[in-house]
Structure formats: C-alpha cells, structure tokens
Design a protein around this motif. Structure first.
Motif, PDB file in Angstrom:
ATOM      1  N   GLU A   1      46.915  34.137   0.433  1.00  0.00           N
ATOM      2  CA  GLU A   1      47.075  35.285   1.333  1.00  0.00           C
ATOM      3  C   GLU A   1      46.716  34.902   2.770  1.00  0.00           C
ATOM      4  N   VAL A   2      45.695  34.076   2.907  1.00  0.00           N
ATOM      5  CA  VAL A   2      45.338  33.605   4.247  1.00  0.00           C
ATOM      6  C   VAL A   2      46.470  32.749   4.808  1.00  0.00           C
ATOM      7  N   ARG A   3      47.000  31.845   3.973  1.00  0.00           N
ATOM      8  CA  ARG A   3      48.069  30.966   4.440  1.00  0.00           C
ATOM      9  C   ARG A   3      49.298  31.768   4.860  1.00  0.00           C
ATOM     10  N   ALA A   4      49.617  32.831   4.118  1.00  0.00           N
ATOM     11  CA  ALA A   4      50.783  33.648   4.463  1.00  0.00           C
ATOM     12  C   ALA A   4      50.647  34.241   5.862  1.00  0.00           C
ATOM     13  N   ALA A   5      49.440  34.645   6.227  1.00  0.00           N
ATOM     14  CA  ALA A   5      49.215  35.177   7.573  1.00  0.00           C
ATOM     15  C   ALA A   5      49.290  34.073   8.618  1.00  0.00           C
ATOM     16  N   MET A   6      48.809  32.887   8.273  1.00  0.00           N
ATOM     17  CA  MET A   6      48.837  31.768   9.218  1.00  0.00           C
ATOM     18  C   MET A   6      50.257  31.241   9.430  1.00  0.00           C
ATOM     19  N   ASP A   7      51.111  31.367   8.418  1.00  0.00           N
ATOM     20  CA  ASP A   7      52.454  30.797   8.501  1.00  0.00           C
ATOM     21  C   ASP A   7      53.262  31.361   9.658  1.00  0.00           C
ATOM     22  N   THR A   8      53.027  32.599  10.032  1.00  0.00           N
ATOM     23  CA  THR A   8      53.826  33.218  11.088  1.00  0.00           C
ATOM     24  C   THR A   8      53.218  33.030  12.478  1.00  0.00           C
ATOM     25  N   CYS A   9      52.114  32.312  12.572  1.00  0.00           N
ATOM     26  CA  CYS A   9      51.541  32.000  13.887  1.00  0.00           C
ATOM     27  C   CYS A   9      52.438  30.987  14.582  1.00  0.00           C
ATOM     28  N   LEU A  10      52.834  31.250  15.822  1.00  0.00           N
ATOM     29  CA  LEU A  10      53.715  30.359  16.564  1.00  0.00           C
ATOM     30  C   LEU A  10      52.953  29.233  17.253  1.00  0.00           C
ATOM     31  N   ALA A  11      51.617  29.240  17.164  1.00  0.00           N
ATOM     32  CA  ALA A  11      50.780  28.240  17.846  1.00  0.00           C
ATOM     33  C   ALA A  11      51.057  28.225  19.347  1.00  0.00           C
ATOM     34  N   CYS A  12      51.392  29.398  19.904  1.00  0.00           N
ATOM     35  CA  CYS A  12      51.685  29.480  21.337  1.00  0.00           C
ATOM     36  C   CYS A  12      50.421  29.470  22.183  1.00  0.00           C
ATOM     37  N   LYS A  13      49.292  29.727  21.553  1.00  0.00           N
ATOM     38  CA  LYS A  13      47.970  29.710  22.197  1.00  0.00           C
ATOM     39  C   LYS A  13      47.791  30.821  23.228  1.00  0.00           C
ATOM     40  N   ALA A  14      48.630  31.855  23.162  1.00  0.00           N
ATOM     41  CA  ALA A  14      48.404  33.001  24.039  1.00  0.00           C
ATOM     42  C   ALA A  14      47.059  33.636  23.737  1.00  0.00           C
ATOM     43  N   CYS A  15      46.668  33.640  22.460  1.00  0.00           N
ATOM     44  CA  CYS A  15      45.371  34.213  22.094  1.00  0.00           C
ATOM     45  C   CYS A  15      44.235  33.429  22.733  1.00  0.00           C
ATOM     46  N   ALA A  16      44.341  32.097  22.714  1.00  0.00           N
ATOM     47  CA  ALA A  16      43.280  31.266  23.286  1.00  0.00           C
ATOM     48  C   ALA A  16      43.094  31.558  24.776  1.00  0.00           C
ATOM     49  N   GLY A  17      44.199  31.927  25.450  1.00  0.00           N
ATOM     50  CA  GLY A  17      44.095  32.213  26.879  1.00  0.00           C
ATOM     51  C   GLY A  17      43.821  33.659  27.185  1.00  0.00           C
ATOM     52  N   GLN A  18      44.359  34.590  26.377  1.00  0.00           N
ATOM     53  CA  GLN A  18      44.278  36.002  26.733  1.00  0.00           C
ATOM     54  C   GLN A  18      43.212  36.780  25.984  1.00  0.00           C
ATOM     55  N   CYS A  19      42.831  36.326  24.793  1.00  0.00           N
ATOM     56  CA  CYS A  19      41.783  37.042  24.063  1.00  0.00           C
ATOM     57  C   CYS A  19      40.498  37.013  24.873  1.00  0.00           C
ATOM     58  N   PRO A  20      39.867  38.156  25.111  1.00  0.00           N
ATOM     59  CA  PRO A  20      38.620  38.154  25.885  1.00  0.00           C
ATOM     60  C   PRO A  20      37.532  37.286  25.253  1.00  0.00           C
ATOM     61  N   VAL A  21      37.546  37.167  23.919  1.00  0.00           N
ATOM     62  CA  VAL A  21      36.539  36.368  23.225  1.00  0.00           C
ATOM     63  C   VAL A  21      37.023  34.930  23.026  1.00  0.00           C
ATOM     64  N   LYS A  22      38.262  34.653  23.455  1.00  0.00           N
ATOM     65  CA  LYS A  22      38.865  33.316  23.343  1.00  0.00           C
ATOM     66  C   LYS A  22      38.995  32.876  21.887  1.00  0.00           C
ATOM     67  N   VAL A  23      39.363  33.805  21.012  1.00  0.00           N
ATOM     68  CA  VAL A  23      39.692  33.448  19.637  1.00  0.00           C
ATOM     69  C   VAL A  23      40.973  32.610  19.673  1.00  0.00           C
ATOM     70  N   SER A  24      40.926  31.397  19.150  1.00  0.00           N
ATOM     71  CA  SER A  24      42.066  30.493  19.182  1.00  0.00           C
ATOM     72  C   SER A  24      42.623  30.333  17.775  1.00  0.00           C
ATOM     73  N   VAL A  25      43.651  31.096  17.452  1.00  0.00           N
ATOM     74  CA  VAL A  25      44.230  31.022  16.112  1.00  0.00           C
ATOM     75  C   VAL A  25      44.797  29.635  15.825  1.00  0.00           C
ATOM     76  N   PRO A  26      45.576  29.006  16.734  1.00  0.00           N
ATOM     77  CA  PRO A  26      46.107  27.683  16.398  1.00  0.00           C
ATOM     78  C   PRO A  26      45.013  26.670  16.051  1.00  0.00           C
ATOM     79  N   ALA A  27      43.859  26.792  16.677  1.00  0.00           N
ATOM     80  CA  ALA A  27      42.796  25.832  16.408  1.00  0.00           C
ATOM     81  C   ALA A  27      42.233  26.011  15.001  1.00  0.00           C
ATOM     82  N   PHE A  28      41.866  27.252  14.638  1.00  0.00           N
ATOM     83  CA  PHE A  28      41.291  27.404  13.287  1.00  0.00           C
ATOM     84  C   PHE A  28      42.383  27.389  12.221  1.00  0.00           C
ATOM     85  N   ARG A  29      43.609  27.718  12.596  1.00  0.00           N
ATOM     86  CA  ARG A  29      44.719  27.599  11.658  1.00  0.00           C
ATOM     87  C   ARG A  29      44.900  26.144  11.235  1.00  0.00           C
TER      88      ARG A  29
END
Length: 1020
Positions: free
Chosen positions: A657-685
C-alpha cells in the motif's frame, strides 16, 4: 530483508456491516477501509492521531442522504461519522475512530454564481481559492481570508466558522452565509435560511426532527436570554460553537445558520452553501513596519488600528527568521531590509484599501505621515508596496507562517494546542507579555504571529511529544492559558474551533452547557455525528485533552534517529499546503490529478511514518537493513525476492500500500522546495524503494531506467536500430512489455563529434590549470547530462556558441554519469558510487575557478540535493545563473524585440531554485525582451515518469491540466522550456518543438551583430 507488515485489522470493524449496506443501497461515491487510507486520515494539523474505521467520499447530496438514512437504522445506532473538509484543523475536529465523510473529492462543484445579486451557491467540497478564482472575472470574492485558503473547503469553513486576516473588516464565514443545505442524521434534507413570522411558525409546528430543532432553539433563546447575553463574549472572534448570541437577528428573524456555523459537524452534514459575495477592492497597499522587538510591535498595533487601516497582521522574530530561508523570501526581501543596527525582531503589516487610486493615495499618506510624525519606541522603519505581485508575495509569506514554524531541525518543534486564543485587542499586549512569561518559565521556545487588530495571536510552543515530560506540558500549559485568557476577558477558541479542546466548554458556558446538550440531542439524538466535540450527550462527559492519542506517542516507537534519517517524513505537521487545488500550482501534480490524499506529500509522509513505526515494532532498523541488503549476494537475494513476490501469503503486506502511493510520485521535488516543513517525498521514496525491492522483485523497466546513462552511448552507436524500435508499432509493443512507452528518437547529430569539429576542448583539471588568470576569467565549462547529450545535443551546442559570441572560451566536461535515475528508483548503493565518482571529477575541475554550467535544470539541481551526502564542493550553475553573473557582457540592443516571449520553467527549477526564473528575466531584459514566465504546474513528464506505461495516462492528465492550456494561449508567441522532459512532453502530445531559452539567447546574440571574437584555443 524487511519483514511482511500485515495490513489487516487486529479486530473486525463494527462499521463493516454499515459499509456493505451503503454499497447495496446504491452509494455512488467511493468507499474505502484500506489500511493506507485509514492511516492518511488518522491525522490532521493537530498533535493528535485517531485512526478511522473507514472513509466515505460521497458523490452528491443523494449519497449524503444514503449515509444518514443508514445511520438511522436500528442495527447501525452505534456507528458514528465525522465530516471532513481540507483536513487541516489544528484541534482534531475531523478526527474520529468512526467513519470519515469527505466531500472534497467529488462534491466540489460551483453550482451557481449570480454576479448581480452577488451570491454564489457551492457544494461543501469547493475550496475557497477555487471559488475566488471563478469569481475574479466578475470583480467579486468570498471574503473570509484564511492562511489555508488554497485547500480549505467551504464546508470546513462553515463547520469551524473560519476567519483570518481582515476579520475586523469582513467578519467570519457566518457573516457571509445566506443559506445552508444540510442533511440531518435521520436523512432529513433542510434548506436553512433566516426565517420569521408565519414561516418560522410553520417550521416550529412540524412534528418531525426539523420541528423539534426549531422549537428547542426558540425555547432556549427565550428562556436563557440573560445567560446568553452575559456568557457569550463581545469579541470579533468568539468561535464558541452553537452561537446562540446571533440566533435571533437584529431584524427579529430566526437564523438557524448561526448555530450551524461553527458546529464542527456535530449537528448535521453540510451539502451546499449559499454565500454572500463582496466586490474586490479596487486598490490596495501594504505598509510593512519593522520593530526592535515583538512586544513593541504588539504595543504599536493599537496605534495602527486607530489609523483606520483594513487589517493589521503581526509576525515575531522566530517566524521572520524562518521565512528568510523559505522559497518566498526572494520576492519580499526588499520589503523587510536589515537596518544599521541589525534585522527586525518583529513586524506589523498594515493593509490599506480604497476604491480609487486617489483615495488610496490619501489614505496611504495619512498612515505614513502618522508613522513619520509620531515616533514610537522600538519602531525601526517601514516600507510600502502597491504592486499586486508584491502584495500577494507578502501575504503568501504570512499565510505560510503556520507551516514555517515546523521547519526546524530536531524533534522539538512548535506544535498547536493553545494557538488561537482571542482577547479584546486593547488587552492583547499585556496578555501576550504574560503568555510569553508563562512559556519562558517552562523554558520553551515558541513562535507567534496573528491578527492583532482582532486580538488573536497564534502561539506554538516547541515540544517533543515523544517525551513524557513534554506530554505533561500540554495539560499544564493549556490549563494556565485558559485561566490567563479568561482573566483578560477572552476565549481559548479564537479562530480554529474547539475540536478535542472541548473539555473546557462546560466550565466556560456554565449554566448554558446543559442547553447546548439539549441542542445536540435535538439535532442528533443518538450522538452519531462527530462525538466528543463541543458537547457530550446528556449524562456523559467530554474526553480530556490528554486522553486523546498523540502522534508523538506513536513516534516514540520509531525513535528520533530513524525519524531524522527519513527526510522529514515523520515531521510532516499536517499543514496541508500540498493539497493546493490549483492546477497551475506546483505542488503536488499527482494529487491534483487524482484528488487522492494518499498521493500527496502529506499522505505519503503519513504512510512512511506508519511504515517506519511498524518496522520498529518488529525490531527492524531500516538503516541497518539497507546496509545488509547492499552486502548480500546478488543471486541469493534475487531468489528470495522472487519467492516473496510469488508467495500468496505476502499479498496482504502494508508495504504494498505504501509502494502504491509512492509509485505516482513524479520526483519533481516541488514538495522539497514548497513544503513549509521541507518534506521531501523523492528522498524518502528512494529509501523506501531500496528496502521494498530488497524483499520484492522490481519491474523489468527499473534496471533499464536506472542504467540509462550507461546504456545511452551504446544506443547511440545502434541509433538506426533503436529508432526503429522507438518508431515502429512492433518496437513500441515490445517496449511496453518492459513497461516503457513514448520513447524519443535519437537524432543523427552527435554532440561529441560536433564539438570536436568545432574545436571545443574537453575540460580536464590539467588543461584548466594551464590557463592563466585572465583566460580563466574568460572561460566556462559546460557539464552536459546524458539526456541533453544524446537526445538534445543542439541545446549544448547553442550554449557553446553563446559563450563564444560573448568572447568566452568554452570547454565541455568529459562524459559523466549524474545518477539521478538511480536515485529516483531506489538504487541507492549504485547511486552513491556514481555520485562519489562524479563529485570527485567535478571538484577537480572546479579547483581551477572556472564556472561549471549544467544545461537541464532537473539534472543540474541534483548536484545540490541528491549529492548533499557526497561532500561535493563544486557548484554547478544553471545557465541563467551563469549568464546573470556575466550580464555586463550581454549587449544592449538598439531596439526592443517585437513579439511575446514566454518561458515555461521546469517545476524543480521553480521550487528548488526560486531565483531562477527571475534570472532568466534579467538576462532577457538585458537583450531587450520583456520575458513572461508561465505560472503553470508540472508538465507531467518529470524525467522518466511519463515514459513508464503505468504512468502514461496520469502523465497526460497532468499535462492537460496546466501546460496544454498555457501553451495554447501563447500559440502566437515564442515559447521556451528549460526542461528536456518538458520539451519532450510538449512535442509528444501537441507536436510542439519548444526551444531551450539558451537557444533563443544565441539567436538574439547573432542578431545583435556582435564582432565574433573567437575564443583562443589552447594546446591541450
């Protein structure tokens, strides 16, 4: 190898029969009780965590009725529900162990806009900014201004009677609600509007639930008039819930909406809202005032309010410091300059509105004259802005304040639990002094910001709620703040509702509390609607704030070291900035296209955090497991993965189930730049995928994609065969078997051969070291990535020609592997080896002091993020960073260029190098072009994402949402795109050949008729 993590419930859910009944009754929306969904909906923006039994996504009003009618069946009397909007509440309003009802996925239609009557009718799931975007062409807006306006739903705003900046001028949500369509817990469908006379009498005479409600409220309003007058505070924000003070309007009409607004889903489900609209102010300005200390800012706020400004917002030194490291700061830095004695330690932002420029000038002059003529101790200076983009940027910073407070290192972070108290504005400065003293005595850091004109300040003490001693502080500080607030004539719930803080309601309301319980019983006799909030049923008590499960209690099992190792996943504070509705916003493209909360940074972070917790319960340290995997014998590891992948016992693994959610991440890193807490999905993905595929087989495409940089030179040698595969139906079918599609053809032009023909030398440390000082200052080394080199060689060649047209010596780095594809797909061991080798080469080149310049933004910026662990010292510049640094070499044109020029920048570039687009504007302005920059979302290609069969439909949907209409709107002009993947997507879908901006710079330099001073060639 990580273990299997069961996704099954430990005990059967009592709601299972209810869900089966709904499905059989024709429920048209979505029903889910999957572990991943329940995990994502277990948290909001509060400190609490409660896992729901299931989530319902109704499609329409009929679905809401189906839910209510099922609740009314005797066999489901024990089932409870909680409506949920944007899910960003700070007090757990929508958290439940029952069933969540989320209208945001499907019930998000704007049903009617009447610009003449200034009325809009919307479904509950419509987002505030979505509505205002639709209203803007009519010159209208829905007024209550929230920091979460890009994801706050109208239903949620009504449920919490939301308000924010400008409430002294515009009021709260309830001040703009004209009518509500609600569904009661027995399935009754009621359109609630203010009524009087015969209409009210008819409602009270009814023998059903609706009649009982109106009779009960009328009786309480009459019998308890004195208590209501005495207990309800006379504040701009009183946020008490069940607002009896405004039940009877000044004109004598009975307004049920007063009680419904702020009721937090405890009385009814909101289906639709009819809203009052206001004209957009024609003219606006901000006065940004700096102070020596925050107390001075608070004291001065009263003077500003007296100047009849529209609103006054304040920010303390903590938030201001965090904002300076945020993506928005480059746009607003000039408004908050450092003074000779240092930076400001607090600011006030005063808003001035007017209907005409002349009126604005007069009002602004009055404010600035008062500031200049009336000195105030601690006031340092001020700036002004009347520019629309500047005003928006300042307000964006203020809106991001709540999220910025979470952007700190370590486990001790500012958290919300006493953050929205309200006191009379004249008492605010004294109140905050005592508040700060209270927190100082506890030895706590904190951040403060808020609406000083309304007497509301947001205060977040920094706690580590994995520590039992800090957990105890929640009770101690809450009790102290309640007492402090009452002493200053205020309330605990000044803006964000009650939620689990309802514990303090009986004490506050005193003799009125039993009347509130009667109201709850009239609406919801069985207590099935969001129980535990605002009031308890007769004879029962409300939960205590320290009896509700805390997120920190679960995080304690993970451990701080592991939390810190997974790129802020466990520190997502639930602010929900990634739930931005706007297709032209950058974060998060997969969520925008699917509206699935799991497929958002917040959702993925929640799943990652739960995954880490479950591993910890099994005694597994994922860091050590990754090390063991890298040392394992490949043949044995492959056999284990094959067995696990084929074994039916592994089908029910939470990791899937975790992998299914990760599969649709584009690794664009918009989260790493725009998330106020700097949560970086591509990194932990990437870390997750490494471990997941240590247990399960990879798709066939993964090794091909991860090895693409090694494979491309071979493909170039076999270009005719590759192009036949990529261009023929048979070849494309064969590639689809490997999970790949829409592959680009290889051009006949060889970059390396053409460079050699043009006498462009390969950069080596020795060759650069032999350059004298003048030659080094007139040299540049281009660092091409594999995709530019093999699929778009003309772009690099154009960059080389730009250098030569500017009188510079161009070098090109030897072939290097960047490793980004390895990182994206979780081949972290291989990536680390690649990165170390490449970093060593680049560092060696950089020692000569010659600038190193990449071409593709995504690949270039990988050197700044993915390479952070290599200790690489070389900085690889983006093309515009390099050109801006040598802007004095650019010619000034004789005349301005004609036509429109639009730049479509890569989303990674826009979010992780926020000055990048501004630098392109600077470069083009020097060349006589006013460059427009497309405010669009992601193109959907994102490196290899759009070339994968499983992602292609989603990739095209993302492109259609934002890029396609933007390109269509500028079809007559010159449109450029910085990203190779972006250009590839536009060519593939729309047949557009978009140039890189460096190619347009080359054309402009050619047109400028510069003397072609060929750079010297050197004996290598």
């Amino acid at each position: 190898m990580i273990p299997r993590l069961s996704a099954e419930r430990h005990a059967p859910s009592p709601s299972a029969g209810f869900l089966r009944h709904l499905a059989g009754a024709g429920f048209e929306g979505d029903i889910t009780a999957a572990s991943a969904d329940r995990t994502v909906f277990a948290t909001d923006n509060s400190i609490y965590q409660i896992e729901p039994a299931a989530i319902l996504f109704p499609k329409n009003v009929v679905d809401l009725k189906r839910i209510a009618k099922a609740l009314a069946r005797p066999e489901f009397s024990g089932v409870t529900i909680a409506p949920r909007g944007g899910g960003t509440g700070t007090n757990g309003q929508s958290l439940t162990d029952g069933i969540v009802v989320d209208c945001s996925r499907h019930m998000n239609r704007i049903l009617e806009i009447d610009p003449v009557r200034r009325i809009a009718r919307v479904e509950a799931g419509v987002v505030k900014d979505q509505l205002n975007k639709a209203l803007a062409p009519h010159g209208l807006f829905f007024a209550p201004e929230l920091s979460t306006s890009n994801r706050a739903t109208i239903g949620g705003m009504v449920s919490t009677d939301a308000c924010g900046q400008g409430s002294c001028l515009y009021g709260k949500t309830s001040n703009h609600v004209l009518g509500l369509r609600i569904i009661l817990s027995d399935g009754s469908d009621l359109l609630s509007r203010p009524v009087g006379g015969a209409e009210l009498a008819a409602l009270q005479a009814r023998t059903d639930r609706i009649g009982d409600i109106h009779r009960t409220l009328a009786r309480i309003a009459a019998e308890n008039r004195d208590d209501i007058e005495r207990i309800f505070p006379k504040l701009n924000r009183f946020m008490t819930g069940y607002d009896l003070a405004h039940l009877v309007r000044p004109d004598g009409r009975f307004d049920l909406n007063a009680v419904l607004c702020g009721s937090e889903g405890t009385l009814a489900m909101i289906a639709e809202a009819e809203l009052n609209l206001l004209p957009i102010p024609a003219c606006a300005a901000l006065v940004n005032i700096r102070y020596d200390d925050f107390n001075a800012a608070l004291e001065d706020a009263r003077n500003l309010v007296a100047l009849n400004v529209a609103s006054v917002e304040t920010i303390d030194e903590t938030v201001l410091r965090l904002a300076k490291g945020d993506i928005v700061w480059p746009r607003i830095a000039d408004f908050f300059p450092d003074d000779a004695d240092g930076p400001a330690n607090g600011i006030n932002i005063a808003e001035v509105l007017a209907d005409t420029p002349e009126e604005l000038a007069g009002r602004l002059s009055a404010v600035t004259s008062a500031l200049e003529d009336t000195p105030f101790a601690g006031r340092k200076g001020f700036t002004m802005t009347q520019d629309k983009s500047g005003i928006e940027a300042v307000w964006t910073m203020r809106k991001r304040a709540v999220g910025l407070l979470g952007n700190v290192d370590g486990p001790t972070r500012p958290v919300p639990f006493v953050e929205d108290t309200a006191v009379p504005p004249e008492n605010l400065a004294a109140y905050i002094r005592e508040f700060r003293a209270l927190l100082d005595r506890e030895g706590l850091a904190y951040g403060m910001f808020g609406h000083v004109d309304a007497g509301v300040l947001h205060v977040r003490p920094a706690l580590d709620l994995t520590r039992p001693d800090h957990v105890a502080l929640v009770r101690r500080i809450s009790d102290a703040v309640v007492a402090l607030t009452r002493r200053h004539g205020g309330v605990l719930w000044g803006e964000h509702g009650k939620g689990v803080r309802s514990e303090y309601v009986p004490e506050f309301f005193g003799p009125l509390y039993p009347r509130l319980q009667e109201i709850k019983a009239a609406f919801d006799p069985l207590g099935q609607l969001n129980p535990g909030k605002i009031v308890a049923p007769l004879g029962a008590s409300l939960p205590k704030i320290d009896e509700i499960p805390l997120r920190g209690t679960l995080d304690r099992r993970i451990g701080n070291d592991i939390r810190a190792a997974f790129d802020n996943a466990a520190y997502c504070n639930g602010n929900g900035a990634c739930f931005d509705f706007d297709a032209d916003g950058l974060m998060c493209p997969s969520y925008k296209a699917t509206r699935d909360r799991r497929q958002s940074p917040k959702g993925r972070a929640a799943l990652m955090r739960e995954w880490l917790r479950r591993l910890a319960e099994k005694g597994v340290d994922p860091r050590r497991e990754a090390e063991r995997q890298r040392r394992s014998v490949a043949m044995f590891a492959l056999a284990r993965r094959a067995w696990n992948s084929l074994n039916p016992a592994n089908r029910n693994d939470f990791s899937h189930e975790v992998r299914a959610a990760m599969d649709t991440c584009l690794a664009c890193k918009a989260c790493a730049g725009q998330c106020p807490v700097k949560v970086s999905v591509p990194a932990f993905r990437a870390r997750f995928l490494e471990l997941y595929h240590g247990r399960y087989l990879r798709p066939l495409k993964d090794p091909l994609i991860a090895g693409i940089e090694a494979i491309l030179p071979l493909m170039a040698h076999l270009r005719p065969l590759y192009n036949l595969l990529a261009g023929s139906a048979a070849g494309q079918a064969g590639m689809r078997l490997f999970g790949l599609t829409a592959l680009p053809a290889l051009p006949s032009l060889s970059m390396r051969r053409e460079l050699a023909r043009r006498n462009v030398p390969v950069a080596t440390p020795d060759a650069l070291a032999r350059l004298d000082a003048d030659a080094r200052r007139s040299a540049v080394v281009f660092v091409p990535d594999a995709f530019t080199e093999h699929f778009a060689p003309e772009t690099l060649l154009d960059a080389v020609e730009v250098a030569r047209l500017l009188g510079l010596s161009a070098f090109v780095a030897p072939p290097l592997r960047n490793g980004k594809a390895q990182h994206v797909h979780g081949y972290l061991g291989a990536f680390e080896k690649t990165a170390r080798r490449t970093a060593a080469t680049l560092d060696a080149l950089a020692r000569a002091g010659v600038p190193l310049v990449g071409i593709d933004p995504s690949m270039t910026l990988a050197y700044r993020s993915e390479y952070a662990g290599t200790s690489m010292r070389a900085r690889i510049l983006l093309p515009q960073e390099w050109l801006a640094s040598i802007a004095d070499r650019l010619p000034s044109p004789v005349e301005k260029a004609e036509g429109s020029y639009l730049l479509m920048a890569h989303c990674t570039e826009r979010t992780n190098a926020p000055a990048a687009t501004g630098e392109w504007r600077t470069v083009f302005a020097r060349l006589g072009i006013r460059l427009a920059t497309g405010e669009t979302g992601c193109c959907g290609m994102a490196g290899t994402f759009g070339h994968e069969v499983r992602n292609r439909v989603l990739s095209e949907e993302i492109y259609r949402m934002s890029w396609q209409p933007a390109l269509a709107a500028h079809a007559a002009g010159t449109v450029m795109a910085t990203g190779y993947s972006c250009r590839s997507q536009a060519k593939l879908i729309d047949g557009l050949a978009l140039p890189h901006p460096i190619s347009i710079v080359r054309d402009l330099l050619r047109q400028a008729s510069l003397p072609l001073e060929r750079a010297a060639t050197y004996d290598m």
